[in-house]
Design a protein around this motif. Sequence first.
Motif, PDB file in Angstrom:
ATOM      1  N   ALA A 102       0.827  -1.202   0.000  1.00  0.00           N
ATOM      2  CA  ALA A 102       0.000   0.000   0.000  1.00  0.00           C
ATOM      3  C   ALA A 102       0.865   1.257   0.000  1.00  0.00           C
ATOM      4  O   ALA A 102       0.557   2.228  -0.706  1.00  0.00           O
ATOM      5  CB  ALA A 102      -0.923  -0.003   1.219  1.00  0.00           C
ATOM      6  N   LEU A 103       1.932   1.246   0.772  1.00  0.00           N
ATOM      7  CA  LEU A 103       2.825   2.412   0.785  1.00  0.00           C
ATOM      8  C   LEU A 103       3.488   2.618  -0.570  1.00  0.00           C
ATOM      9  O   LEU A 103       3.557   3.738  -1.081  1.00  0.00           O
ATOM     10  CB  LEU A 103       3.884   2.245   1.875  1.00  0.00           C
ATOM     11  CG  LEU A 103       3.398   2.438   3.303  1.00  0.00           C
ATOM     12  CD1 LEU A 103       4.490   2.054   4.284  1.00  0.00           C
ATOM     13  CD2 LEU A 103       2.949   3.859   3.517  1.00  0.00           C
ATOM     14  N   MET A 104       3.979   1.534  -1.167  1.00  0.00           N
ATOM     15  CA  MET A 104       4.616   1.660  -2.485  1.00  0.00           C
ATOM     16  C   MET A 104       3.604   2.056  -3.543  1.00  0.00           C
ATOM     17  O   MET A 104       3.906   2.857  -4.428  1.00  0.00           O
ATOM     18  CB  MET A 104       5.304   0.352  -2.867  1.00  0.00           C
ATOM     19  CG  MET A 104       6.572   0.102  -2.089  1.00  0.00           C
ATOM     20  SD  MET A 104       7.526  -1.270  -2.716  1.00  0.00           S
ATOM     21  CE  MET A 104       6.482  -2.642  -2.322  1.00  0.00           C
ATOM     22  N   GLY A 105       2.401   1.503  -3.463  1.00  0.00           N
ATOM     23  CA  GLY A 105       1.372   1.852  -4.436  1.00  0.00           C
ATOM     24  C   GLY A 105       0.922   3.295  -4.306  1.00  0.00           C
ATOM     25  O   GLY A 105       0.533   3.926  -5.287  1.00  0.00           O
ATOM     26  N   SER A 106       0.957   3.824  -3.082  1.00  0.00           N
ATOM     27  CA  SER A 106       0.557   5.216  -2.889  1.00  0.00           C
ATOM     28  C   SER A 106       1.648   6.186  -3.291  1.00  0.00           C
ATOM     29  O   SER A 106       1.369   7.284  -3.778  1.00  0.00           O
ATOM     30  CB  SER A 106       0.192   5.446  -1.420  1.00  0.00           C
ATOM     31  OG  SER A 106      -0.925   4.683  -1.081  1.00  0.00           O
ATOM     32  N   MET A 107       2.900   5.802  -3.091  1.00  0.00           N
ATOM     33  CA  MET A 107       3.999   6.708  -3.411  1.00  0.00           C
ATOM     34  C   MET A 107       4.381   6.673  -4.884  1.00  0.00           C
ATOM     35  O   MET A 107       4.729   7.696  -5.463  1.00  0.00           O
ATOM     36  CB  MET A 107       5.224   6.366  -2.567  1.00  0.00           C
ATOM     37  CG  MET A 107       5.047   6.737  -1.110  1.00  0.00           C
ATOM     38  SD  MET A 107       6.552   6.624  -0.148  1.00  0.00           S
ATOM     39  CE  MET A 107       7.030   4.949  -0.342  1.00  0.00           C
TER      40      MET A 107
END
Length: 151
Positions: free
Chosen positions: A138-143
């Motif tokens: 989720a963090l990588m997908g958001s960034m």
Amino acid sequence: MEDFWFRYWWLIFPIGFFVFGAWDRWLSYQRSRDTIDLIKTYTAQGKEPPPELLRRAQGDYPPPPPEDFYGDRYARRAWRRYYRWGPERNWRVAVSVGTVAAGFWIGVQMGYLPDASGAFRFVAVILTCVAAGNLALALMGSMFRRGPDRD
């Protein structure tokens, strides 16, 4: 028999998930079968089925954005992929699985069931790893969001 229920009370949850999952699949099957029957009725009468009905037969997606929303020809495919596999899905899974893992960790630490602390710890470790993986996704997908022009 009473000892069986006290030892395996936790089986209520996976059995309940299986039952409700099967019920959801059955309702989805009924909905798609009724949609296809309605489309067959329209074609037998020589009429064109409404576009909403055809969209409903293709899947349970909300209506797509207009073609010029992203400004290129890959807009519909990019929107569909983002809707299905976007970071929001990973955030939801990370939070829900993390909450369940926290519940198992609390169960281990409180020691209400001393015979089951080993099993609770094992389940808590696995759920924590799953939640951490989804949190990282989720963090990588958001960034690092992919735009439709970089498809």
